[in-house]
Design an enzyme around this catalytic site. Structure first.
Site, PDB file in Angstrom:
ATOM      1  N   GLN A 134       0.834  -1.204   0.000  1.00 60.12           N
ATOM      2  CA  GLN A 134       0.000   0.000   0.000  1.00 60.12           C
ATOM      3  C   GLN A 134       0.870   1.256   0.000  1.00 60.12           C
ATOM      4  O   GLN A 134       0.627   2.198  -0.763  1.00 60.12           O
ATOM      5  CB  GLN A 134      -0.931  -0.017   1.220  1.00 60.12           C
ATOM      6  CG  GLN A 134      -1.889   1.148   1.253  1.00 60.12           C
ATOM      7  CD  GLN A 134      -2.919   1.082   0.129  1.00 60.12           C
ATOM      8  OE1 GLN A 134      -3.611   0.086  -0.014  1.00 60.12           O
ATOM      9  NE2 GLN A 134      -3.021   2.138  -0.666  1.00 60.12           N
ATOM     10  N   ASP A 225      -7.130   6.644   7.347  1.00 61.14           N
ATOM     11  CA  ASP A 225      -7.463   5.214   7.294  1.00 61.14           C
ATOM     12  C   ASP A 225      -8.493   4.953   8.389  1.00 61.14           C
ATOM     13  O   ASP A 225      -8.724   5.804   9.262  1.00 61.14           O
ATOM     14  CB  ASP A 225      -6.179   4.385   7.514  1.00 61.14           C
ATOM     15  CG  ASP A 225      -6.429   2.879   7.472  1.00 61.14           C
ATOM     16  OD1 ASP A 225      -7.426   2.452   6.851  1.00 61.14           O
ATOM     17  OD2 ASP A 225      -5.630   2.117   8.055  1.00 61.14           O
ATOM     18  N   ARG A 293      -2.758   0.112  -7.135  1.00 65.20           N
ATOM     19  CA  ARG A 293      -2.375  -1.147  -6.476  1.00 65.20           C
ATOM     20  C   ARG A 293      -2.073  -2.216  -7.541  1.00 65.20           C
ATOM     21  O   ARG A 293      -1.113  -2.971  -7.415  1.00 65.20           O
ATOM     22  CB  ARG A 293      -3.500  -1.647  -5.549  1.00 65.20           C
ATOM     23  CG  ARG A 293      -3.678  -0.871  -4.260  1.00 65.20           C
ATOM     24  CD  ARG A 293      -2.482  -1.001  -3.324  1.00 65.20           C
ATOM     25  NE  ARG A 293      -2.140  -2.370  -2.998  1.00 65.20           N
ATOM     26  CZ  ARG A 293      -2.669  -3.077  -2.002  1.00 65.20           C
ATOM     27  NH1 ARG A 293      -3.544  -2.526  -1.197  1.00 65.20           N
ATOM     28  NH2 ARG A 293      -2.280  -4.316  -1.778  1.00 65.20           N
TER      29      ARG A 293
HETATM   30  N1   CP Z   1      -6.145  -1.232   0.792  1.00 60.89           N
HETATM   31  C1   CP Z   1      -6.275  -2.551   0.900  1.00 60.89           C
HETATM   32  O1   CP Z   1      -5.319  -3.290   1.185  1.00 60.89           O
HETATM   33  O2   CP Z   1      -7.531  -3.021   0.619  1.00 60.89           O
HETATM   34  P1   CP Z   1      -8.039  -4.499   0.889  1.00 60.89           P
HETATM   35  O3   CP Z   1      -8.055  -4.700   2.381  1.00 60.89           O
HETATM   36  O4   CP Z   1      -9.420  -4.565   0.293  1.00 60.89           O
HETATM   37  O5   CP Z   1      -7.089  -5.475   0.235  1.00 60.89           O
HETATM   38  N1  NVA Z   2      -5.552  -0.458   8.766  1.00 63.34           N
HETATM   39  C1  NVA Z   2      -6.441  -1.245   7.941  1.00 63.34           C
HETATM   40  C2  NVA Z   2      -5.934  -1.275   6.539  1.00 63.34           C
HETATM   41  C3  NVA Z   2      -6.817  -2.023   5.558  1.00 63.34           C
HETATM   42  C4  NVA Z   2      -6.239  -2.031   4.176  1.00 63.34           C
HETATM   43  C5  NVA Z   2      -6.553  -2.653   8.507  1.00 63.34           C
HETATM   44  O1  NVA Z   2      -5.513  -3.220   8.881  1.00 63.34           O
HETATM   45  O2  NVA Z   2      -7.659  -3.168   8.583  1.00 63.34           O
END
Ligand code: CP
Ligand code: NVA
Length: 307
Positions: A134, A225, A293
């Site tokens: 990411q 996030d 991505r």
């Molecule tokens: N941003 C991300 O990793 O999304 P997912 O959790 O859907 O893979």
């Molecule tokens: N911080 C979040 C990121 C998801 C892509 C998690 O770990 O759920």
């Protein structure tokens, strides 16, 4: 790229990161012209997912198909790694079937152990601690939008979590300053901060705040996030209370540059860490970020699996 695996941004040199970005750009441009280089013809990626995923799972799977390979999706109920058999046995056996392994799990140490015993490349597809794919995508997207990192201010509003850690690490490697506002008790830890400082050759590149407005002041990019990451569901109510003044909304963005870009790794919790108005608005680059991505995963797979 010299390393066998992608476990953490900490393992990459700035040159490795630039190489990943160069290959990403090439693959993206070719793809947009209708051509995908079949450089992984016949290669197979094993994808272990012990948590939910949309972007990561789909981007890796599609990336393998674009590059001529194939992906096998393995959930915890399929292989039950670490419980049905030791992680090291899983690593040794999978290495005899597949050409690479992507893994999304809870503990960073599980990924490290898998990589230690696997003879094929292992890619961290998210742990509780880090999300390097990411962060690579995010900095690639920033470069694509701004043309440079020079003098950019990246502000993160929210939890000192896996996304924040990987972003802090990549900013340290590439020489950006990372300004993060978190509620008390949810900050990046002193131990993490001192290791990140070493990655930036001793420069203080991570700046902590408790007031989101201070972190976001004159920022070129504002990133957020979820307040509740996967695995933290038991803390929902406590976290919602702690983070309620850490929302990215139009009022907060008044402190940022007028042409600020807003980022989110997704999935977003609309009305919590970000408002509909902002994620759907003109400053949002969230969906371009999500698309990237795919292009980053393709570059990583090309560089790691073709060896
Ligand atoms: N941003 C991300 O990793 O999304 P997912 O959790 O859907 O893979
Ligand atoms: N911080 C979040 C990121 C998801 C892509 C998690 O770990 O759920």
């Amino acid at each position: 790229m010299k390393c066998k695996d992608l476990i953490s941004i900490a393992d990459l040199s700035p040159t490795d990161i630039e190489e990943i970005f160069t290959v990403t750009k090439e693959l993206k441009e070719w793809h947009n012209k209708g051509y995908d280089e079949k450089c992984l013809n016949g290669k197979i990626l094993g994808m272990i997912f012990e948590k939910s995923s949309m972007r990561t799972r789909v981007s890796f799977e599609v990336a393998m198909v674009h590059l001529g390979g194939y992906a096998i999706y393995l959930t915890q109920s399929d292989i039950n790694l670490g419980k049905r058999e030791a992680v090291k046995d899983g690593a040794r056996v999978l290495s005899r079937y597949v050409n690479g392994i992507a893994i999304r799990t809870f503990g960073q140490e599980t990924i490290q152990e898998l990589a230690r015993f696997a003879t094929v490349p292992v890619i961290n597809a998210l742990s509780d601690y880090l999300h390097p794919c990411q962060a690579l995508t995010d900095l690639y997207t920033i470069k694509e939008k701004f043309g440079t990192y020079a003098n950019l201010k990246l502000a993160f509003v929210g939890d000192g979590n896996n996304i924040a850690r990987s972003l802090a690490q990549i900013c340290a490697k590439l020489g950006l300053h990372f300004h993060i506002a978190s509620p008390k008790g949810y900050e990046l830890t002193p131990d993490f901060l001192s290791k990140t400082k070493q990655m930036a050759d001793g420069n203080e590149v991570v700046h902590l705040y408790q007031d989101p407005r201070e972190a976001v002041e004159n920022a070129n990019v504002v990133y957020t996030d979820t307040w509740i990451s996967m695995g933290q569901e038991a803390e929902i109510e406590v976290r919602k209370q702690a983070f309620k003044s850490f929302q990215v909304n139009s009022d907060l963005l008044k402190s940022a540059k007028s042409d600020v870009k807003v980022m989110h790794c997704l999935p977003a919790h609309r009305g919590e860490e970000i408002t509909d108005e902002i994620i759907d608005g003109a400053s949002s680059i969230v969906y371009d970020q999500a698309e990237n991505r795919l292009h980053i995963e393709k570059a990583l797979l090309k560089l790691l699996l073709r060896k």
